[in-house]
Design a protein around this motif. Structure first.
Motif, PDB file in Angstrom:
ATOM      1  N   PRO A  94     -45.476 -49.559   6.991  1.00 54.17           N
ATOM      2  CA  PRO A  94     -46.267 -48.788   7.962  1.00 54.17           C
ATOM      3  C   PRO A  94     -46.504 -47.338   7.550  1.00 54.17           C
ATOM      4  N   SER A  95     -45.602 -46.761   6.745  1.00 52.20           N
ATOM      5  CA  SER A  95     -45.740 -45.351   6.375  1.00 52.20           C
ATOM      6  C   SER A  95     -46.662 -45.134   5.187  1.00 52.20           C
ATOM      7  N   LEU A  96     -47.108 -46.194   4.538  1.00 48.27           N
ATOM      8  CA  LEU A  96     -47.976 -46.047   3.370  1.00 48.27           C
ATOM      9  C   LEU A  96     -49.351 -45.537   3.778  1.00 48.27           C
ATOM     10  N   LYS A  97     -49.973 -44.791   2.876  1.00 44.82           N
ATOM     11  CA  LYS A  97     -51.346 -44.359   3.103  1.00 44.82           C
ATOM     12  C   LYS A  97     -52.288 -45.550   2.942  1.00 44.82           C
ATOM     13  N   LYS A  98     -53.508 -45.399   3.406  1.00 49.85           N
ATOM     14  CA  LYS A  98     -54.453 -46.505   3.454  1.00 49.85           C
ATOM     15  C   LYS A  98     -54.646 -47.166   2.092  1.00 49.85           C
ATOM     16  N   ALA A  99     -54.836 -46.387   1.043  1.00 45.77           N
ATOM     17  CA  ALA A  99     -55.064 -46.956  -0.287  1.00 45.77           C
ATOM     18  C   ALA A  99     -53.844 -47.734  -0.769  1.00 45.77           C
ATOM     19  N   ALA A 100     -52.656 -47.193  -0.479  1.00 43.91           N
ATOM     20  CA  ALA A 100     -51.419 -47.871  -0.892  1.00 43.91           C
ATOM     21  C   ALA A 100     -51.235 -49.168  -0.106  1.00 43.91           C
ATOM     22  N   LYS A 101     -51.618 -49.174   1.170  1.00 49.58           N
ATOM     23  CA  LYS A 101     -51.529 -50.405   1.956  1.00 49.58           C
ATOM     24  C   LYS A 101     -52.424 -51.484   1.368  1.00 49.58           C
ATOM     25  N   GLU A 102     -53.618 -51.112   0.946  1.00 47.22           N
ATOM     26  CA  GLU A 102     -54.525 -52.086   0.348  1.00 47.22           C
ATOM     27  C   GLU A 102     -53.958 -52.624  -0.954  1.00 47.22           C
ATOM     28  N   ARG A 103     -53.339 -51.739  -1.755  1.00 49.54           N
ATOM     29  CA  ARG A 103     -52.701 -52.208  -2.992  1.00 49.54           C
ATOM     30  C   ARG A 103     -51.528 -53.126  -2.682  1.00 49.54           C
ATOM     31  N   ALA A 104     -50.757 -52.793  -1.645  1.00 54.39           N
ATOM     32  CA  ALA A 104     -49.626 -53.643  -1.259  1.00 54.39           C
ATOM     33  C   ALA A 104     -50.113 -55.026  -0.843  1.00 54.39           C
ATOM     34  N   TYR A 105     -51.201 -55.061  -0.094  1.00 55.61           N
ATOM     35  CA  TYR A 105     -51.750 -56.344   0.348  1.00 55.61           C
ATOM     36  C   TYR A 105     -52.139 -57.226  -0.836  1.00 55.61           C
ATOM     37  N   GLN A 106     -52.622 -56.615  -1.900  1.00 60.34           N
ATOM     38  CA  GLN A 106     -53.087 -57.384  -3.056  1.00 60.34           C
ATOM     39  C   GLN A 106     -51.991 -57.657  -4.080  1.00 60.34           C
ATOM     40  N   ARG A 107     -51.172 -56.669  -4.338  1.00 60.38           N
ATOM     41  CA  ARG A 107     -50.173 -56.804  -5.410  1.00 60.38           C
ATOM     42  C   ARG A 107     -48.903 -57.515  -4.960  1.00 60.38           C
ATOM     43  N   LEU A 108     -48.527 -57.341  -3.697  1.00 60.76           N
ATOM     44  CA  LEU A 108     -47.258 -57.899  -3.214  1.00 60.76           C
ATOM     45  C   LEU A 108     -47.490 -59.223  -2.510  1.00 60.76           C
ATOM     46  N   ALA A 109     -46.627 -60.172  -2.781  1.00 63.68           N
ATOM     47  CA  ALA A 109     -46.665 -61.472  -2.112  1.00 63.68           C
ATOM     48  C   ALA A 109     -45.250 -61.830  -1.687  1.00 63.68           C
ATOM     49  N   VAL A 110     -45.155 -62.680  -0.696  1.00 59.29           N
ATOM     50  CA  VAL A 110     -43.850 -63.101  -0.188  1.00 59.29           C
ATOM     51  C   VAL A 110     -43.672 -64.588  -0.442  1.00 59.29           C
ATOM     52  N   ALA A 111     -42.574 -64.949  -1.103  1.00 62.84           N
ATOM     53  CA  ALA A 111     -42.227 -66.355  -1.272  1.00 62.84           C
ATOM     54  C   ALA A 111     -41.777 -66.884   0.090  1.00 62.84           C
ATOM     55  N   SER A 112     -42.323 -68.017   0.500  1.00 64.00           N
ATOM     56  CA  SER A 112     -42.069 -68.515   1.848  1.00 64.00           C
ATOM     57  C   SER A 112     -41.715 -69.987   1.828  1.00 64.00           C
ATOM     58  N   ALA A 113     -40.684 -70.344   2.573  1.00 63.42           N
ATOM     59  CA  ALA A 113     -40.314 -71.750   2.683  1.00 63.42           C
ATOM     60  C   ALA A 113     -41.393 -72.552   3.389  1.00 63.42           C
ATOM     61  N   LEU A 114     -42.113 -71.907   4.313  1.00 63.35           N
ATOM     62  CA  LEU A 114     -43.133 -72.601   5.098  1.00 63.35           C
ATOM     63  C   LEU A 114     -44.509 -72.559   4.452  1.00 63.35           C
ATOM     64  N   PHE A 115     -44.857 -71.436   3.840  1.00 61.40           N
ATOM     65  CA  PHE A 115     -46.213 -71.267   3.311  1.00 61.40           C
ATOM     66  C   PHE A 115     -46.278 -71.228   1.784  1.00 61.40           C
ATOM     67  N   GLY A 116     -45.151 -71.363   1.107  1.00 56.46           N
ATOM     68  CA  GLY A 116     -45.131 -71.352  -0.353  1.00 56.46           C
ATOM     69  C   GLY A 116     -45.168 -69.950  -0.895  1.00 56.46           C
ATOM     70  N   ALA A 117     -46.284 -69.279  -0.721  1.00 55.10           N
ATOM     71  CA  ALA A 117     -46.446 -67.872  -1.076  1.00 55.10           C
ATOM     72  C   ALA A 117     -47.635 -67.336  -0.300  1.00 55.10           C
ATOM     73  N   VAL A 118     -47.509 -66.122   0.195  1.00 57.92           N
ATOM     74  CA  VAL A 118     -48.611 -65.471   0.897  1.00 57.92           C
ATOM     75  C   VAL A 118     -48.710 -64.035   0.388  1.00 57.92           C
ATOM     76  N   ARG A 119     -49.927 -63.551   0.243  1.00 55.31           N
ATOM     77  CA  ARG A 119     -50.093 -62.147  -0.122  1.00 55.31           C
ATOM     78  C   ARG A 119     -49.767 -61.274   1.077  1.00 55.31           C
ATOM     79  N   GLY A 120     -49.517 -60.000   0.796  1.00 52.56           N
ATOM     80  CA  GLY A 120     -49.020 -59.097   1.824  1.00 52.56           C
ATOM     81  C   GLY A 120     -49.877 -58.978   3.059  1.00 52.56           C
ATOM     82  N   GLY A 121     -51.186 -59.156   2.919  1.00 45.34           N
ATOM     83  CA  GLY A 121     -52.065 -59.010   4.066  1.00 45.34           C
ATOM     84  C   GLY A 121     -52.378 -60.291   4.792  1.00 45.34           C
ATOM     85  N   ASP A 122     -51.845 -61.401   4.332  1.00 44.62           N
ATOM     86  CA  ASP A 122     -52.138 -62.691   4.965  1.00 44.62           C
ATOM     87  C   ASP A 122     -51.556 -62.750   6.374  1.00 44.62           C
ATOM     88  N   PRO A 123     -52.323 -63.230   7.360  1.00 48.74           N
ATOM     89  CA  PRO A 123     -51.842 -63.288   8.748  1.00 48.74           C
ATOM     90  C   PRO A 123     -50.966 -64.516   8.999  1.00 48.74           C
TER      91      PRO A 123
END
Length: 242
Positions: A94-123
């Motif tokens: 939440p504290s990231l600036k707008k550009a950093a949030k967009e990079r986080a959404y694209q660069r970061l993903a979460v390994a998930s038992a339910l969804f396999g993998a989702v990017r940071g911005g996936d709902p």
């Protein structure tokens, strides 16, 4: 680049997004397995005792079962806001600036038992399912996910950084990924600071305007952010605490 973070057992509840739409998630080739698991978890939630046993939780956590029952109807929120805990506290999305949030959404993903993998911005909705869980009539999650995840990760065409924990690493091998472990200056593997430093590394990757394409670039990025990272092999590195 694609940075795979471990998820958290705990999730933030609520959200402002529309109910789950698998087609709105990244990596659509995973949708057949996602759909099967969402249905299985929601069906299992109709039997509370069976759910508690399969999820390895206590009666005090029955709200987790109720959330699973509402998987297809409850509100969603971006993955980096859904997962909680030490790693995500140190990422402090939440504290990231707008550009950093967009990079986080694209660069970061979460390994998930339910969804396999989702990017940071996936709902995604709140849910409870762990990497080591076994669902009745479906077997281990590794058996379900390995045939879907391994081809996906092998064909991403991206520089992959693997920060997953053990249970999630077992869901799929990623031979070409750079694996980062967290250790003390004495060389001991740590637990609490493991998550904290992975969160700090994820934050550094999100805030950097430069996107590394190899291990050397990742080490430079970490060091620029004040983290101590040392390559230990062609595809391995240690992030040192202290």
């Amino acid at each position: 680049m694609l940075v795979l973070l471990p998820p958290s057992e705990t999730k933030a509840i609520g959200g402002e997004g529309a109910p789950l739409d698998l087609d709105a998630l990244s990596f659509p080739e995973l949708n057949p397995v996602r759909d099967k698991l969402v249905s299985a978890l929601a069906d299992l939630a109709k039997d509370v005792p069976a759910s508690l046993k399969a999820l390895d939780i206590s009666e005090r956590q029955v709200d987790e079962v109720h959330r699973n029952a509402a998987l297809r109807t409850s509100e969603t929120t971006p993955a980096l806001l859904r997962y909680t805990g030490v790693l995500y506290d140190n990422l402090d999305f939440p504290s990231l600036k707008k550009a950093a949030k967009e990079r986080a959404y694209q660069r970061l993903a979460v390994a998930s038992a339910l969804f396999g993998a989702v990017r940071g911005g996936d709902p995604v909705p709140a849910y409870r399912l762990s990497g080591g869980s076994t669902l009745p009539d479906h077997g281990s999650l590794r058996t379900l996910w390995k045939p879907a995840l391994e081809p996906l990760f092998s064909d991403t065409g991206e520089f992959v950084v693997d920060l997953r924990s053990g249970a999630y690493s077992s869901l799929a091998r990623i031979p070409h990924a750079v694996v980062v472990r967290v250790i003390t200056s004495e060389g001991k593997v740590v637990s609490h600071f493991n998550k904290a430093h992975k969160g700090l590394l994820a934050r550094a990757i999100a805030t950097s305007s430069t996107e590394p394409g190899d291990l050397k670039g990742l080490v430079r990025l970490a060091q620029k952010a004040g983290l101590t990272m040392v390559p230990t092999g062609e595809k391995t590195a240690d992030l040192i605490t202290g």
